[in-house]
Design a protein around this motif. Structure first.
Motif, PDB file in Angstrom:
ATOM      1  N   LEU A 163      40.399  32.391  37.026  1.00 30.87           N
ATOM      2  CA  LEU A 163      39.543  32.674  38.167  1.00 30.87           C
ATOM      3  C   LEU A 163      40.138  33.763  39.065  1.00 30.87           C
ATOM      4  O   LEU A 163      39.399  34.513  39.704  1.00 30.87           O
ATOM      5  CB  LEU A 163      39.305  31.397  38.966  1.00 30.87           C
ATOM      6  CG  LEU A 163      38.470  30.336  38.216  1.00 30.87           C
ATOM      7  CD1 LEU A 163      38.446  29.027  38.984  1.00 30.87           C
ATOM      8  CD2 LEU A 163      37.050  30.850  37.979  1.00 30.87           C
ATOM      9  N   SER A 164      41.450  33.865  39.091  1.00 25.52           N
ATOM     10  CA  SER A 164      42.085  34.969  39.821  1.00 25.52           C
ATOM     11  C   SER A 164      41.749  36.300  39.163  1.00 25.52           C
ATOM     12  O   SER A 164      41.496  37.303  39.852  1.00 25.52           O
ATOM     13  CB  SER A 164      43.609  34.759  39.857  1.00 25.52           C
ATOM     14  OG  SER A 164      44.246  35.834  40.522  1.00 25.52           O
ATOM     15  N   LEU A 165      41.719  36.325  37.834  1.00 21.57           N
ATOM     16  CA  LEU A 165      41.318  37.539  37.118  1.00 21.57           C
ATOM     17  C   LEU A 165      39.863  37.887  37.401  1.00 21.57           C
ATOM     18  O   LEU A 165      39.522  39.061  37.610  1.00 21.57           O
ATOM     19  CB  LEU A 165      41.527  37.345  35.610  1.00 21.57           C
ATOM     20  CG  LEU A 165      42.967  37.474  35.107  1.00 21.57           C
ATOM     21  CD1 LEU A 165      43.067  36.973  33.673  1.00 21.57           C
ATOM     22  CD2 LEU A 165      43.436  38.920  35.195  1.00 21.57           C
ATOM     23  N   VAL A 166      39.002  36.877  37.418  1.00 19.79           N
ATOM     24  CA  VAL A 166      37.584  37.113  37.734  1.00 19.79           C
ATOM     25  C   VAL A 166      37.450  37.671  39.145  1.00 19.79           C
ATOM     26  O   VAL A 166      36.688  38.624  39.383  1.00 19.79           O
ATOM     27  CB  VAL A 166      36.775  35.808  37.581  1.00 19.79           C
ATOM     28  CG1 VAL A 166      35.349  36.001  38.099  1.00 19.79           C
ATOM     29  CG2 VAL A 166      36.750  35.367  36.122  1.00 19.79           C
ATOM     30  N   ALA A 167      38.183  37.095  40.083  1.00 23.89           N
ATOM     31  CA  ALA A 167      38.140  37.579  41.471  1.00 23.89           C
ATOM     32  C   ALA A 167      38.601  39.025  41.554  1.00 23.89           C
ATOM     33  O   ALA A 167      38.037  39.840  42.307  1.00 23.89           O
ATOM     34  CB  ALA A 167      39.015  36.695  42.355  1.00 23.89           C
ATOM     35  N   ALA A 168      39.625  39.385  40.771  1.00 22.15           N
ATOM     36  CA  ALA A 168      40.111  40.764  40.761  1.00 22.15           C
ATOM     37  C   ALA A 168      39.060  41.718  40.200  1.00 22.15           C
ATOM     38  O   ALA A 168      38.884  42.841  40.705  1.00 22.15           O
ATOM     39  CB  ALA A 168      41.405  40.854  39.944  1.00 22.15           C
ATOM     40  N   MET A 169      38.346  41.280  39.159  1.00 21.90           N
ATOM     41  CA  MET A 169      37.304  42.140  38.576  1.00 21.90           C
ATOM     42  C   MET A 169      36.137  42.327  39.552  1.00 21.90           C
ATOM     43  O   MET A 169      35.586  43.428  39.667  1.00 21.90           O
ATOM     44  CB  MET A 169      36.825  41.547  37.249  1.00 21.90           C
ATOM     45  CG  MET A 169      37.847  41.655  36.131  1.00 21.90           C
ATOM     46  SD  MET A 169      37.225  41.153  34.513  1.00 21.90           S
ATOM     47  CE  MET A 169      37.178  39.382  34.707  1.00 21.90           C
ATOM     48  N   VAL A 170      35.789  41.266  40.266  1.00 21.12           N
ATOM     49  CA  VAL A 170      34.737  41.375  41.287  1.00 21.12           C
ATOM     50  C   VAL A 170      35.179  42.327  42.388  1.00 21.12           C
ATOM     51  O   VAL A 170      34.406  43.178  42.853  1.00 21.12           O
ATOM     52  CB  VAL A 170      34.400  39.991  41.867  1.00 21.12           C
ATOM     53  CG1 VAL A 170      33.457  40.125  43.056  1.00 21.12           C
ATOM     54  CG2 VAL A 170      33.782  39.094  40.801  1.00 21.12           C
ATOM     55  N   ALA A 171      36.425  42.210  42.814  1.00 18.51           N
ATOM     56  CA  ALA A 171      36.952  43.089  43.857  1.00 18.51           C
ATOM     57  C   ALA A 171      36.936  44.550  43.406  1.00 18.51           C
ATOM     58  O   ALA A 171      36.645  45.453  44.201  1.00 18.51           O
ATOM     59  CB  ALA A 171      38.369  42.665  44.229  1.00 18.51           C
ATOM     60  N   ALA A 172      37.237  44.785  42.131  1.00 18.68           N
ATOM     61  CA  ALA A 172      37.201  46.151  41.605  1.00 18.68           C
ATOM     62  C   ALA A 172      35.786  46.713  41.646  1.00 18.68           C
ATOM     63  O   ALA A 172      35.582  47.897  41.960  1.00 18.68           O
ATOM     64  CB  ALA A 172      37.742  46.169  40.170  1.00 18.68           C
ATOM     65  N   GLN A 173      34.795  45.872  41.339  1.00 18.68           N
ATOM     66  CA  GLN A 173      33.401  46.321  41.410  1.00 18.68           C
ATOM     67  C   GLN A 173      32.989  46.613  42.854  1.00 18.68           C
ATOM     68  O   GLN A 173      32.244  47.563  43.118  1.00 18.68           O
ATOM     69  CB  GLN A 173      32.487  45.252  40.804  1.00 18.68           C
ATOM     70  CG  GLN A 173      32.662  45.067  39.309  1.00 18.68           C
ATOM     71  CD  GLN A 173      32.358  46.336  38.528  1.00 18.68           C
ATOM     72  OE1 GLN A 173      31.423  47.073  38.841  1.00 18.68           O
ATOM     73  NE2 GLN A 173      33.168  46.599  37.507  1.00 18.68           N
TER      74      GLN A 173
END
Length: 237
Positions: A144-154
């Motif tokens: 979920l930390s990786l998912v949060a990072a990908m959302v932040a990148a978007q």
């Protein structure tokens, strides 16, 4: 080109893993030995000792280096793939800077933030009945930390069209912090450290564990940046 970067990333990860293994052998393994001694001292008289399939000597030498070598090669390959995707897409960032930046970001997202929620613990800490729950919760936090990072990148990409780069970066960091904090609040709490377990021992183990991981990612990023440079020069030459 991706294939050439891939094996260079695996080599960088392998070397970095050996460096991290030496660090762990010097600083983390002594803390584990002390924790095992604490567990043995608190064992009830007559309680049977668990069968040791692999001796402690093998665990902290050949076992440590083998496990970290496999981990390092695999993670180094993933770092190379992330670099191949990101190169040329993040402003005018040079290959060595980009490789190190990706390694630092990976350390924060994959290691540091999950460790804030579920910090590493030595033997004698944690109950055997909750191993599956703790393992699942820890890997869920990483995912979920990786998912949060990908959302932040978007988010950064979306706002960068109208905002300056610094404001876009701040927005991305804030987005990641909010999402990661929300995830941490939703996941189960694990607090199984015995009240009589030494705080200094626990702190030293956690510091050594995070230090080994930080050293691995820094060395892997630095080495891969150097290894990738000739490949990129040939491509542009």
């Amino acid at each position: 080109m991706v294939g050439r970067l891939l094996w260079r990333g695996m080599l960088a990860g392998l070397i970095a893993a050996c460096v991290a293994a030496v660090f762990a052998l010097l600083f983390a393994e002594p803390q584990i030995d002390r924790a095992i001694a604490v567990e043995a001292a608190h064992r009830m008289p007559g309680m049977a000792q668990e069968m040791e399939w692999v001796s402690r000597g093998v665990q902290k030498t050949a076992g440590l280096f083998t496990a970290l070598a496999v981990y390092g090669a695999g993670v180094g390959g993933l770092l190379a793939l992330a670099f191949a995707y990101a190169y040329g897409r993040i402003g005018q960032v040079g290959p060595r800077t980009l490789a190190l930046l990706l390694a630092v970001l990976a350390f924060v997202v994959i290691v540091l933030v999950p460790a804030i929620k579920y910090p590493p613990t030595p033997p004698a800490v944690g109950q055997h009945e909750t191993v599956k729950l703790r393992t699942a919760a820890f890997f869920a936090m990483i995912a979920l930390s990786l998912v949060a990072a990908m959302v932040a990148a978007q988010v950064r990409r979306a706002v960068a069209v109208r905002w300056n780069p610094v404001d876009a970066l701040v927005a991305a960091v804030a987005c990641y912090a909010l999402l990661a904090s929300g995830v941490a609040l939703l996941l189960p709490v694990v607090d199984e450290v015995p009240g009589d377990f030494g705080a200094t021992l626990l702190w030293n183990f956690r510091l050594a564990s995070l230090g080994a991981q930080a050293l691995f990612w820094i060395v892997a990023g630095w080495l891969f940046g150097r290894f990738a440079l000739p490949v990129l020069r040939e491509r542009h030459g």
